[in-house]
Design a protein around this motif. Structure first.
Motif, mmCIF file in Angstrom:
data_model
loop_
_atom_site.group_PDB
_atom_site.id
_atom_site.type_symbol
_atom_site.label_atom_id
_atom_site.label_comp_id
_atom_site.label_asym_id
_atom_site.label_seq_id
_atom_site.Cartn_x
_atom_site.Cartn_y
_atom_site.Cartn_z
ATOM 1 N N GLY A 98 4.935 8.372 9.077
ATOM 2 C CA GLY A 98 6.076 7.704 9.682
ATOM 3 C C GLY A 98 5.691 6.741 10.781
ATOM 4 O O GLY A 98 6.516 5.940 11.223
ATOM 5 N N GLY A 99 4.445 6.786 11.236
ATOM 6 C CA GLY A 99 3.976 5.883 12.278
ATOM 7 C C GLY A 99 3.472 4.577 11.694
ATOM 8 O O GLY A 99 3.358 4.424 10.470
ATOM 9 N N PRO A 100 3.137 3.611 12.545
ATOM 10 C CA PRO A 100 2.726 2.294 12.049
ATOM 11 C C PRO A 100 1.462 2.315 11.206
ATOM 12 O O PRO A 100 1.382 1.612 10.193
ATOM 13 N N THR A 101 0.477 3.134 11.588
ATOM 14 C CA THR A 101 -0.746 3.203 10.788
ATOM 15 C C THR A 101 -0.477 3.847 9.440
ATOM 16 O O THR A 101 -0.840 3.300 8.389
ATOM 17 N N GLY A 102 0.162 5.021 9.461
ATOM 18 C CA GLY A 102 0.415 5.722 8.214
ATOM 19 C C GLY A 102 1.254 4.908 7.245
ATOM 20 O O GLY A 102 0.950 4.841 6.046
ATOM 21 N N THR A 103 2.307 4.269 7.749
ATOM 22 C CA THR A 103 3.154 3.456 6.877
ATOM 23 C C THR A 103 2.367 2.301 6.283
ATOM 24 O O THR A 103 2.507 1.990 5.092
ATOM 25 N N ALA A 104 1.523 1.666 7.096
ATOM 26 C CA ALA A 104 0.719 0.552 6.591
ATOM 27 C C ALA A 104 -0.264 1.018 5.521
ATOM 28 O O ALA A 104 -0.486 0.318 4.522
ATOM 29 N N VAL A 105 -0.848 2.201 5.699
ATOM 30 C CA VAL A 105 -1.778 2.730 4.691
ATOM 31 C C VAL A 105 -1.026 3.054 3.400
ATOM 32 O O VAL A 105 -1.507 2.754 2.295
ATOM 33 N N VAL A 106 0.143 3.659 3.525
ATOM 34 C CA VAL A 106 0.956 3.928 2.330
ATOM 35 C C VAL A 106 1.242 2.615 1.596
ATOM 36 O O VAL A 106 1.104 2.530 0.366
ATOM 37 N N ARG A 107 1.616 1.588 2.325
ATOM 38 C CA ARG A 107 1.931 0.296 1.700
ATOM 39 C C ARG A 107 0.708 -0.268 0.986
ATOM 40 O O ARG A 107 0.812 -0.778 -0.151
ATOM 41 N N ALA A 108 -0.457 -0.203 1.627
ATOM 42 C CA ALA A 108 -1.672 -0.742 1.025
ATOM 43 C C ALA A 108 -2.052 0.025 -0.246
ATOM 44 O O ALA A 108 -2.494 -0.573 -1.235
ATOM 45 N N LEU A 109 -1.880 1.340 -0.224
ATOM 46 C CA LEU A 109 -2.200 2.143 -1.408
ATOM 47 C C LEU A 109 -1.219 1.881 -2.547
ATOM 48 O O LEU A 109 -1.613 1.784 -3.717
ATOM 49 N N ARG A 110 0.053 1.762 -2.218
ATOM 50 C CA ARG A 110 1.051 1.498 -3.262
ATOM 51 C C ARG A 110 0.821 0.120 -3.881
ATOM 52 O O ARG A 110 1.047 -0.078 -5.074
ATOM 53 N N ALA A 111 0.343 -0.848 -3.077
ATOM 54 C CA ALA A 111 0.027 -2.171 -3.606
ATOM 55 C C ALA A 111 -1.097 -2.105 -4.634
ATOM 56 O O ALA A 111 -1.197 -2.981 -5.508
ATOM 57 N N ARG A 112 -1.926 -1.064 -4.533
ATOM 58 C CA ARG A 112 -2.996 -0.846 -5.508
ATOM 59 C C ARG A 112 -2.535 0.015 -6.681
ATOM 60 O O ARG A 112 -3.336 0.350 -7.553
ATOM 61 N N GLY A 113 -1.276 0.415 -6.670
ATOM 62 C CA GLY A 113 -0.746 1.231 -7.759
ATOM 63 C C GLY A 113 -1.035 2.707 -7.634
ATOM 64 O O GLY A 113 -0.858 3.454 -8.603
ATOM 65 N N GLU A 114 -1.457 3.156 -6.445
ATOM 66 C CA GLU A 114 -1.785 4.571 -6.251
ATOM 67 C C GLU A 114 -0.522 5.406 -6.010
ATOM 68 O O GLU A 114 0.443 4.936 -5.406
ATOM 69 N N GLN A 115 -0.554 6.648 -6.485
ATOM 70 C CA GLN A 115 0.503 7.597 -6.170
ATOM 71 C C GLN A 115 0.234 8.179 -4.784
ATOM 72 O O GLN A 115 -0.886 8.624 -4.502
ATOM 73 N N VAL A 116 1.241 8.161 -3.930
ATOM 74 C CA VAL A 116 1.045 8.527 -2.531
ATOM 75 C C VAL A 116 2.073 9.570 -2.110
ATOM 76 O O VAL A 116 3.262 9.437 -2.400
ATOM 77 N N ARG A 117 1.580 10.589 -1.413
ATOM 78 C CA ARG A 117 2.460 11.566 -0.756
ATOM 79 C C ARG A 117 2.380 11.301 0.745
ATOM 80 O O ARG A 117 1.310 11.424 1.352
ATOM 81 N N ALA A 118 3.497 10.921 1.323
ATOM 82 C CA ALA A 118 3.565 10.553 2.733
ATOM 83 C C ALA A 118 4.043 11.753 3.539
ATOM 84 O O ALA A 118 5.185 12.200 3.377
ATOM 85 N N VAL A 119 3.188 12.279 4.393
ATOM 86 C CA VAL A 119 3.519 13.452 5.202
ATOM 87 C C VAL A 119 4.066 12.979 6.548
ATOM 88 O O VAL A 119 3.408 12.223 7.268
ATOM 89 N N VAL A 120 5.283 13.429 6.863
ATOM 90 C CA VAL A 120 5.934 13.070 8.124
ATOM 91 C C VAL A 120 6.221 14.341 8.911
ATOM 92 O O VAL A 120 6.206 15.450 8.370
ATOM 93 N N ALA A 121 6.507 14.177 10.201
ATOM 94 C CA ALA A 121 6.632 15.341 11.080
ATOM 95 C C ALA A 121 7.952 16.076 10.922
ATOM 96 O O ALA A 121 8.010 17.301 11.076
ATOM 97 N N THR A 122 9.025 15.341 10.622
ATOM 98 C CA THR A 122 10.353 15.961 10.583
ATOM 99 C C THR A 122 11.096 15.530 9.331
ATOM 100 O O THR A 122 10.906 14.411 8.834
#
Length: 280
Positions: free
Chosen positions: A8-32
């Motif tokens: 949910g933070g700026p780094t994590g969201t940016a990494v999720v975006r970069a991975l999805r741009a590569r077509g990767e399946q991503v599980r995004a872990v957030v605090a709440t």
């Protein structure tokens, strides 16, 4: 499946975006728990979990983990190795730890914590098929975006690290692209990779570039760091700005250039992608 923590933070969201741009399946872990439209719009699976609790559901089926620990959290030193160990034991074979440039600067508590996590990496993967990699970013150009926006009206860019020492600010998008490389490409195991921007810029340099972007004169102003309120986070901030004031915080862009296959963004290029705030 690639798991990204603190998503949910700026780094994590940016990494999720970069991975999805590569077509990767991503599980995004957030605090709440709760709606996470930015992550959901990227097509990520969003899971709420406490990084110091049971992460079995979050790690189930993961082949890789990108571990970002929340900023200025005193639990990182012991909590991060435990998460890495849990991921390795759950079957993830590629573990990437989000550290910091020059973690050995023990005058800064949050750097010291990351240095100790790096020391624990071999033990975390012992007896498993997992292998580790480390990304060590410099300070983010994005951290100054709010101040640059405010400078459109005030003409001032406050600098709690003084006016003389330089920083090699890096765009978080370049950090995220480098993270995606470490998470998806072979031949990088047991490597530590610096991620520094291409220029060593003082606060007056940054003010000049901000002024060119905003179309008005901007002056860097030396200001005091945030007052000590007794918290761990504030202690880290004050120690960080004291170190930057004394020594700056610079690094070489060559490693990041190699990871990206191109030069990292300059500060002017970073600003060019940001809206110009109206003068007030």
């Amino acid at each position: 499946m690639i798991v990204v923590t603190a998503a949910g933070g700026p780094t994590g969201t940016a990494v999720v975006r970069a991975l999805r741009a590569r077509g990767e399946q991503v599980r995004a872990v957030v605090a709440t728990p709760g709606p996470r439209p930015e992550l959901e719009s990227l097509g990520a699976e969003v899971v709420a979990a406490d990084l110091t609790g049971d992460l079995s559901p979050a790690l189930a089926g993961a082949r890789a983990l990108y571990l970002v620990w929340p900023n200025f959290d005193p639990r990182e030193e012991t909590g991060a190795p435990a998460v890495l160990r849990a991921a390795a034991q759950a079957g993830a074979t590629r573990l990437v730890y989000h550290s910091v440039l020059r973690p050995q600067l023990r005058s800064m508590p949050h750097h010291a914590a990351k240095d100790r996590v790096e020391e624990a990496l071999d033990d975390a993967v012992a007896g498993t098929a997992a292998r580790w990699r480390v990304l060590q970013p410099c300070a983010y150009a994005d951290n100054l975006d709010a101040q640059v926006g405010a400078a459109a009206g005030s003409g001032r860019l406050p600098s709690p690290w003084g006016l003389e020492r330089a920083q090699s600010l890096v765009d978080v998008r370049d950090v995220a692209e480098a993270a995606a490389v470490l998470l998806t490409e072979d031949g990088l195991d047991s490597g530590t990779f610096e991620a520094a921007g291409p220029q060593a810029l003082t606060a007056p340099d940054l003010a000049r570039l901000a002024g060119a972007h905003l179309g008005r004169e901007v002056t860097a102003v030396d200001v005091d760091p945030p007052a000590d309120d007794g918290s761990y986070a504030r202690r880290c901030l004050r120690a960080m700005f004291a170190s930057y004031r004394a020594h700056g915080f610079t690094g070489s862009p060559r490693v990041l250039t190699a990871l990206l296959g191109r030069p990292p963004r300059t500060y002017a290029e970073h600003l060019a992608d940001r809206p110009r705030s109206p003068r007030r």
